[in-house]
Design an enzyme around this catalytic site. Structure first.
Site, PDB file in Angstrom:
ATOM      1  N   SER A 171       1.015  -1.002  -0.536  1.00  0.00           N
ATOM      2  CA  SER A 171       0.141  -0.285  -0.085  1.00  0.00           C
ATOM      3  C   SER A 171       0.522   1.352   0.344  1.00  0.00           C
ATOM      4  O   SER A 171       1.533   1.085   0.023  1.00  0.00           O
ATOM      5  CB  SER A 171      -0.808  -0.111   0.910  1.00  0.00           C
TER       6      SER A 171
ATOM      7  N   TYR B  11      -0.979  -0.892  10.409  1.00  0.00           N
ATOM      8  CA  TYR B  11      -1.295  -1.038   8.860  1.00  0.00           C
ATOM      9  C   TYR B  11       0.036  -0.794   7.974  1.00  0.00           C
ATOM     10  O   TYR B  11       0.175  -2.260   7.339  1.00  0.00           O
ATOM     11  CB  TYR B  11      -2.578  -0.994   9.131  1.00  0.00           C
TER      12      TYR B  11
HETATM   13  N1  LIG Z   1      -8.651   0.290  -1.358  1.00  0.00           N
HETATM   14  C1  LIG Z   1      -7.479   0.391  -0.977  1.00  0.00           C
HETATM   15  O1  LIG Z   1      -7.469   1.665  -0.862  1.00  0.00           O
HETATM   16  C2  LIG Z   1      -6.483   0.063  -1.009  1.00  0.00           C
HETATM   17  C3  LIG Z   1      -5.493   0.651  -0.876  1.00  0.00           C
HETATM   18  C4  LIG Z   1      -3.637   0.010  -0.914  1.00  0.00           C
HETATM   19  C5  LIG Z   1      -3.765  -1.258  -0.411  1.00  0.00           C
HETATM   20  N2  LIG Z   1      -4.805  -2.100  -0.117  1.00  0.00           N
HETATM   21  C6  LIG Z   1      -4.977  -3.938  -0.264  1.00  0.00           C
HETATM   22  O2  LIG Z   1      -5.391  -4.129  -1.396  1.00  0.00           O
HETATM   23  C7  LIG Z   1      -6.057  -5.087  -0.208  1.00  0.00           C
HETATM   24  C8  LIG Z   1      -7.319  -5.720  -1.005  1.00  0.00           C
HETATM   25  O3  LIG Z   1      -8.381  -4.526  -0.283  1.00  0.00           O
HETATM   26  P1  LIG Z   1      -9.991  -4.469  -0.788  1.00  0.00           P
HETATM   27  O4  LIG Z   1      -9.303  -2.874  -1.093  1.00  0.00           O
HETATM   28  O5  LIG Z   1     -10.242  -4.327  -1.964  1.00  0.00           O
HETATM   29  O6  LIG Z   1     -10.212  -4.304   0.269  1.00  0.00           O
HETATM   30  P2  LIG Z   1     -12.042  -5.478   0.519  1.00  0.00           P
HETATM   31  O7  LIG Z   1     -12.795  -5.166   1.972  1.00  0.00           O
HETATM   32  O8  LIG Z   1     -13.162  -5.127  -0.471  1.00  0.00           O
HETATM   33  O9  LIG Z   1     -11.405  -7.007   0.483  1.00  0.00           O
HETATM   34  C9  LIG Z   1     -10.401  -8.001   1.192  1.00  0.00           C
HETATM   35  C10 LIG Z   1     -10.631  -9.245   1.105  1.00  0.00           C
HETATM   36  O10 LIG Z   1      -9.648  -9.922   1.952  1.00  0.00           O
HETATM   37  C11 LIG Z   1     -10.802 -10.836   2.516  1.00  0.00           C
HETATM   38  N3  LIG Z   1     -10.233 -11.260   3.746  1.00  0.00           N
HETATM   39  C12 LIG Z   1      -9.989 -10.806   5.247  1.00  0.00           C
HETATM   40  N4  LIG Z   1      -9.405 -11.441   5.928  1.00  0.00           N
HETATM   41  C13 LIG Z   1      -8.783 -12.596   5.173  1.00  0.00           C
HETATM   42  C14 LIG Z   1      -8.014 -13.922   6.074  1.00  0.00           C
HETATM   43  N5  LIG Z   1      -7.153 -13.694   6.365  1.00  0.00           N
HETATM   44  N6  LIG Z   1      -8.030 -14.524   4.660  1.00  0.00           N
HETATM   45  C15 LIG Z   1      -8.591 -14.823   3.479  1.00  0.00           C
HETATM   46  N7  LIG Z   1      -9.101 -13.470   3.269  1.00  0.00           N
HETATM   47  C16 LIG Z   1      -9.680 -12.011   3.980  1.00  0.00           C
HETATM   48  C17 LIG Z   1     -12.227 -10.521   2.560  1.00  0.00           C
HETATM   49  O11 LIG Z   1     -13.257 -11.075   3.676  1.00  0.00           O
HETATM   50  C18 LIG Z   1     -12.125  -9.024   1.597  1.00  0.00           C
HETATM   51  O12 LIG Z   1     -13.168 -10.111   0.615  1.00  0.00           O
HETATM   52  C19 LIG Z   1      -6.153  -5.597   1.249  1.00  0.00           C
HETATM   53  O13 LIG Z   1      -4.604  -6.128   0.792  1.00  0.00           O
HETATM   54  C20 LIG Z   1      -5.626  -3.792   1.195  1.00  0.00           C
HETATM   55  O14 LIG Z   1      -5.114  -3.772   2.561  1.00  0.00           O
HETATM   56  C21 LIG Z   1      -7.014  -1.516  -0.303  1.00  0.00           C
END
Ligand SMILES: NC(=O)c1ccc[n+]([C@@H]2O[C@H](COP(=O)([O-])OP(=O)(O)OC[C@H]3O[C@@H](n4cnc5c(N)ncnc54)[C@H](O)[C@@H]3O)[C@@H](O)[C@H]2O)c1
Length: 253
Positions: free
Chosen positions: A144, A159
């Site tokens: 991230s 985080y």
């Molecule tokens: N959305 C953003 O702005 C953003 C920015 C940078 C990084 N990220 C990263 O991208 C990734 C995806 O995030 P997103 O925004 O799509 O969020 P999201 O909440 O839509 O998706 C995350 C998914 O991970 C699953 N999950 C949670 N804990 C888990 C576990 N222990 N085992 C397996 N699955 C699990 C959840 O059920 C969910 O389906 C994450 O790692 C997040 O930190 C997101």
């Protein structure tokens, strides 16, 4: 270019209806890969696998809590039983918590590190022996922008530390396994409108969040998925230990 026909992929955290993992799963399948949709949310994973199948792709879904050794072993066994090998591991699952250090408990810290860093570390470790045996692998890890600029809009310091740990883990592992034909890279996105904060932001909140971003908008999950697909491709075979920033110019190294 970027033909993944014959390749197999595991995408974690791919069961979120508006999530990055779903877009990664759909994009990899769109390029021809067989995709195993893993998520702690089995129902969501099944829906995304069905979406892929409805579009003519090949997919399977399974409950995968990346912090559970039992789940990791079962899912990998299932993949090898169906498709023999695993070429691409996209470690997308993650959770966040907007909290200051002063308000962070040890339980908070352990949960955030455990899912984001430890789960990614050990699923990758578990997948490596087969990749080494096959002499081929593409590991793409989810970091991230908050790992690089010190915090972000929605994550606490725990985080940021976990996501910075992902970058360091990827670099260190890439040196260990490059001679086996395995690359290990990361993507470091800025803000995308997903459910990670508990719900989609409305237009007003999105505009406020975009004000300081040079591109003046949030990332789409498809833009992030495209970078993952590139790093997962054969063509990216000489890129390892690297990260791709996808942040609209909000942070430049
Ligand atoms: N959305 C953003 O702005 C953003 C920015 C940078 C990084 N990220 C990263 O991208 C990734 C995806 O995030 P997103 O925004 O799509 O969020 P999201 O909440 O839509 O998706 C995350 C998914 O991970 C699953 N999950 C949670 N804990 C888990 C576990 N222990 N085992 C397996 N699955 C699990 C959840 O059920 C969910 O389906 C994450 O790692 C997040 O930190 C997101």
């Amino acid at each position: 270019m970027f033909d993944l026909t014959g390749k197999t992929a595991l995408v974690t955290g791919a069961g979120s209806p508006r999530g990055i993992g779903r877009s990664v799963a759909l994009a990899l399948a769109g390029l021809g890969a067989k995709v195993y949709v893993g998520d702690i949310n089995l129902q969501g994973a099944k829906q995304v696998a069905q979406e892929i199948i409805n579009k003519g792709g090949e997919a399977k879904a399974g409950k995968l809590d990346i912090t559970s050794a039992e789940d990791r072993a079962r899912v990998l066994k299932d993949i090898y039983a169906s498709w023999v090998k695993l070429d691409i591991l996209a470690n997308i699952a993650g959770i966040t918590q907007p909290v200051t250090v002063l308000n962070t408990t040890e339980e908070d810290f352990d949960r955030i590190i455990s899912v984001n860093l430890k789960g990614t570390f050990f699923l990758t470790k578990d997948a490596l022996p087969k990749m080494i045996e096959n002499g081929y692998g593409r590991v793409v890890n989810m970091s991230s922008v908050s790992a690089k600029r010190g915090g972000g809009v929605f994550g606490g310091a725990h985080y940021s530390a976990a996501k910075a740990g992902i970058l360091a883990f990827s670099k260190a592992l890439s040196r260990e396994v490059a001679h086996h034909g395995i690359t290990v890279n990361s993507v470091a996105p800025g803000l995308a409108a997903t459910d990670i904060r508990g719900g989609l932001e409305g237009p007003e909140e999105q505009a406020k969040m975009s004000a300081d971003i040079p591109c003046k908008r949030l990332a789409t999950t498809e833009e992030i998925a495209a970078a993952v697909c590139y790093l997962a491709s054969e063509e990216a075979g000489y890129i390892t230990g690297e990260e791709i920033d996808i942040n609209g110019g909000s942070h430049m190294d």
